[in-house]
Design a protein around this motif. Structure first.
Motif, mmCIF file in Angstrom:
data_model
loop_
_atom_site.group_PDB
_atom_site.id
_atom_site.type_symbol
_atom_site.label_atom_id
_atom_site.label_comp_id
_atom_site.label_asym_id
_atom_site.label_seq_id
_atom_site.Cartn_x
_atom_site.Cartn_y
_atom_site.Cartn_z
ATOM 1 N N ARG A 101 0.825 -1.197 0.000
ATOM 2 C CA ARG A 101 0.000 0.000 0.000
ATOM 3 C C ARG A 101 0.868 1.260 0.000
ATOM 4 O O ARG A 101 1.853 1.338 0.725
ATOM 5 C CB ARG A 101 -0.920 0.033 1.227
ATOM 6 C CG ARG A 101 -2.029 -0.993 1.220
ATOM 7 C CD ARG A 101 -2.827 -0.966 2.517
ATOM 8 N NE ARG A 101 -2.009 -1.366 3.643
ATOM 9 C CZ ARG A 101 -1.634 -0.556 4.625
ATOM 10 N NH1 ARG A 101 -1.998 0.715 4.603
ATOM 11 N NH2 ARG A 101 -0.903 -1.004 5.631
ATOM 12 N N ASP A 119 -5.474 10.148 -4.497
ATOM 13 C CA ASP A 119 -5.688 8.979 -5.353
ATOM 14 C C ASP A 119 -4.565 7.959 -5.195
ATOM 15 O O ASP A 119 -4.809 6.742 -5.170
ATOM 16 C CB ASP A 119 -5.794 9.413 -6.820
ATOM 17 C CG ASP A 119 -7.102 10.126 -7.120
ATOM 18 O OD1 ASP A 119 -8.090 9.854 -6.409
ATOM 19 O OD2 ASP A 119 -7.144 10.946 -8.050
ATOM 20 N N LYS A 122 -4.664 5.588 -2.289
ATOM 21 C CA LYS A 122 -5.648 4.506 -2.407
ATOM 22 C C LYS A 122 -5.097 3.346 -3.243
ATOM 23 O O LYS A 122 -5.760 2.333 -3.414
ATOM 24 C CB LYS A 122 -6.927 5.027 -3.048
ATOM 25 C CG LYS A 122 -7.629 6.120 -2.257
ATOM 26 C CD LYS A 122 -8.809 6.688 -3.042
ATOM 27 C CE LYS A 122 -9.446 7.850 -2.307
ATOM 28 N NZ LYS A 122 -10.540 8.471 -3.100
ATOM 29 N N GLN A 123 -3.887 3.526 -3.759
ATOM 30 C CA GLN A 123 -3.282 2.537 -4.649
ATOM 31 C C GLN A 123 -2.281 1.652 -3.901
ATOM 32 O O GLN A 123 -1.920 1.920 -2.759
ATOM 33 C CB GLN A 123 -2.560 3.246 -5.808
ATOM 34 C CG GLN A 123 -3.401 4.222 -6.597
ATOM 35 C CD GLN A 123 -4.470 3.518 -7.406
ATOM 36 O OE1 GLN A 123 -4.279 2.406 -7.883
ATOM 37 N NE2 GLN A 123 -5.615 4.178 -7.570
ATOM 38 N N SER A 124 -1.835 0.624 -4.578
ATOM 39 C CA SER A 124 -0.742 -0.205 -4.078
ATOM 40 C C SER A 124 0.286 -0.336 -5.192
ATOM 41 O O SER A 124 0.008 -0.010 -6.359
ATOM 42 C CB SER A 124 -1.247 -1.596 -3.662
ATOM 43 O OG SER A 124 -1.474 -2.406 -4.795
ATOM 44 N N PHE A 126 1.167 -2.883 -6.614
ATOM 45 C CA PHE A 126 0.696 -3.865 -7.595
ATOM 46 C C PHE A 126 -0.169 -3.213 -8.675
ATOM 47 O O PHE A 126 -0.242 -3.704 -9.803
ATOM 48 C CB PHE A 126 -0.077 -4.979 -6.898
ATOM 49 C CG PHE A 126 0.664 -5.598 -5.752
ATOM 50 C CD1 PHE A 126 1.846 -6.278 -5.956
ATOM 51 C CD2 PHE A 126 0.198 -5.465 -4.460
ATOM 52 C CE1 PHE A 126 2.554 -6.839 -4.903
ATOM 53 C CE2 PHE A 126 0.894 -6.026 -3.389
ATOM 54 C CZ PHE A 126 2.069 -6.709 -3.608
ATOM 55 N N ASN A 127 -0.835 -2.093 -8.321
ATOM 56 C CA ASN A 127 -1.642 -1.370 -9.306
ATOM 57 C C ASN A 127 -0.792 -0.465 -10.184
ATOM 58 O O ASN A 127 -1.196 -0.131 -11.304
ATOM 59 C CB ASN A 127 -2.698 -0.502 -8.609
ATOM 60 C CG ASN A 127 -3.598 -1.305 -7.699
ATOM 61 O OD1 ASN A 127 -3.722 -0.997 -6.527
ATOM 62 N ND2 ASN A 127 -4.223 -2.342 -8.218
ATOM 63 N N LEU A 128 0.363 -0.059 -9.677
ATOM 64 C CA LEU A 128 1.152 0.960 -10.362
ATOM 65 C C LEU A 128 2.189 0.408 -11.328
ATOM 66 O O LEU A 128 2.692 1.153 -12.169
ATOM 67 C CB LEU A 128 1.859 1.853 -9.323
ATOM 68 C CG LEU A 128 0.937 2.596 -8.336
ATOM 69 C CD1 LEU A 128 1.773 3.443 -7.384
ATOM 70 C CD2 LEU A 128 -0.078 3.456 -9.071
ATOM 71 N N LYS A 130 3.471 -2.559 -14.258
ATOM 72 C CA LYS A 130 2.871 -3.350 -15.337
ATOM 73 C C LYS A 130 2.820 -4.838 -15.001
ATOM 74 O O LYS A 130 1.843 -5.513 -15.307
ATOM 75 C CB LYS A 130 3.644 -3.116 -16.642
ATOM 76 C CG LYS A 130 3.469 -1.709 -17.194
ATOM 77 C CD LYS A 130 4.154 -1.547 -18.546
ATOM 78 C CE LYS A 130 3.917 -0.155 -19.114
ATOM 79 N NZ LYS A 130 4.581 0.030 -20.442
ATOM 80 N N HIS A 132 2.471 -7.024 -12.115
ATOM 81 C CA HIS A 132 2.229 -7.106 -10.674
ATOM 82 C C HIS A 132 2.679 -8.444 -10.091
ATOM 83 O O HIS A 132 3.015 -8.537 -8.914
ATOM 84 C CB HIS A 132 0.747 -6.862 -10.364
ATOM 85 C CG HIS A 132 -0.175 -7.865 -10.975
ATOM 86 N ND1 HIS A 132 -0.661 -7.727 -12.254
ATOM 87 C CD2 HIS A 132 -0.697 -9.023 -10.493
ATOM 88 C CE1 HIS A 132 -1.445 -8.757 -12.527
ATOM 89 N NE2 HIS A 132 -1.474 -9.562 -11.485
ATOM 90 N N VAL A 172 2.853 1.710 -14.859
ATOM 91 C CA VAL A 172 1.653 2.113 -15.592
ATOM 92 C C VAL A 172 1.392 3.574 -15.248
ATOM 93 O O VAL A 172 1.051 3.895 -14.107
ATOM 94 C CB VAL A 172 0.432 1.258 -15.193
ATOM 95 C CG1 VAL A 172 -0.807 1.743 -15.918
ATOM 96 C CG2 VAL A 172 0.676 -0.206 -15.488
ATOM 97 N N LYS A 174 -0.338 7.502 -16.406
ATOM 98 C CA LYS A 174 -1.311 8.190 -17.245
ATOM 99 C C LYS A 174 -0.625 9.147 -18.218
ATOM 100 O O LYS A 174 -1.229 9.597 -19.184
ATOM 101 C CB LYS A 174 -2.304 8.960 -16.368
ATOM 102 C CG LYS A 174 -3.273 8.058 -15.613
ATOM 103 C CD LYS A 174 -4.352 8.869 -14.920
ATOM 104 C CE LYS A 174 -5.372 7.950 -14.266
ATOM 105 N NZ LYS A 174 -6.466 8.719 -13.624
#
Length: 203
Positions: A101, A119, A122-124, A126-128, A130, A132, A172, A174
């Motif tokens: 986290r 925002d 709220k991420q980890s 693993f979300n950020l 490519k 995971h 990953v 934006k």
């Protein structure tokens, strides 16, 4: 021979006595560790507040404490605002919990990721990134290696241990930029894993 054994009152009492002795031994051991911790905290506070190091046990009674090498620099460090250094650092830095986290990130990290702080918290990791699955395996291996090193008493930081506590992989984002997430396992003084230090770099 198949008759079940039924313990008498004496054997039960002896078992209880042995158990109490074990508890007493553990209590004594924990108390000793607690005293060591208190001593370490006190010495650290003295070092930070006075810029001196505590006298060693080998020094004669009544000897004065010697000034810490670079004590002027130490006093300067005492007054630093580390939160401001973190926030204003031109490098993209973040901190992640051992479960991945995101706990904190500076403005440059937010800019490169194209997300605001709320925002990102709220991420980890693993979300950020490519891959995971790859970062999950890397984090698990780092934690396992750190635990093994602690059990063996190998808590001294070396180039080899630093290498084993680091991972890097594509992010990953934006924004139309190729970024790498670099994570390093940060340790407590006793060798226990504390958190993951994160840094974004251009690929």
């Amino acid at each position: 021979s198949n008759v079940p054994f039924k313990p008498n009152k004496y054997s039960i009492l002896m078992s209880v006595v042995d158990y109490i002795k074990q508890l007493q031994s553990r209590a004594i051991m924990l108390d000793a560790e607690h005293q060591k911790l208190i001593t370490t905290i006190r010495q650290t506070n003295e070092m930070m507040n006075t810029g001196t190091t505590p006298s060693s046990a080998e020094e004669s009674i009544g000897s004065t404490r010697r000034p810490m090498q670079g004590s002027t620099d130490m006093l300067f460090v005492q007054g630093l605002d580390y939160q401001s250094l973190f926030d204003q650092c031109p490098a993209a830095l973040g901190i992640a919990a051992l479960d991945g986290r995101i706990l904190e990130c500076n403005p440059e990290f937010q800019i490169l990721m194209g997300l605001d702080r709320d925002d990102l918290l709220k991420q980890s990791l693993f979300n950020l990134v490519k891959d995971h699955e790859e970062i999950f395996r890397a984090m698990a291996q780092m934690l396992k290696s750190a635990e093994t090193a602690k059990e063996l008493g190998q808590i001294t930081v070396t180039a080899e241990t630093m290498k084993s506590r680091h991972w890097s992989g594509p992010v990953v984002s934006k924004r139309d930029r190729q970024l790498l997430m670099n994570i390093t396992l940060t340790m407590e003084v006793d060798g226990s894993p504390k958190f993951f230090s994160c840094a974004l770099t251009t690929n």
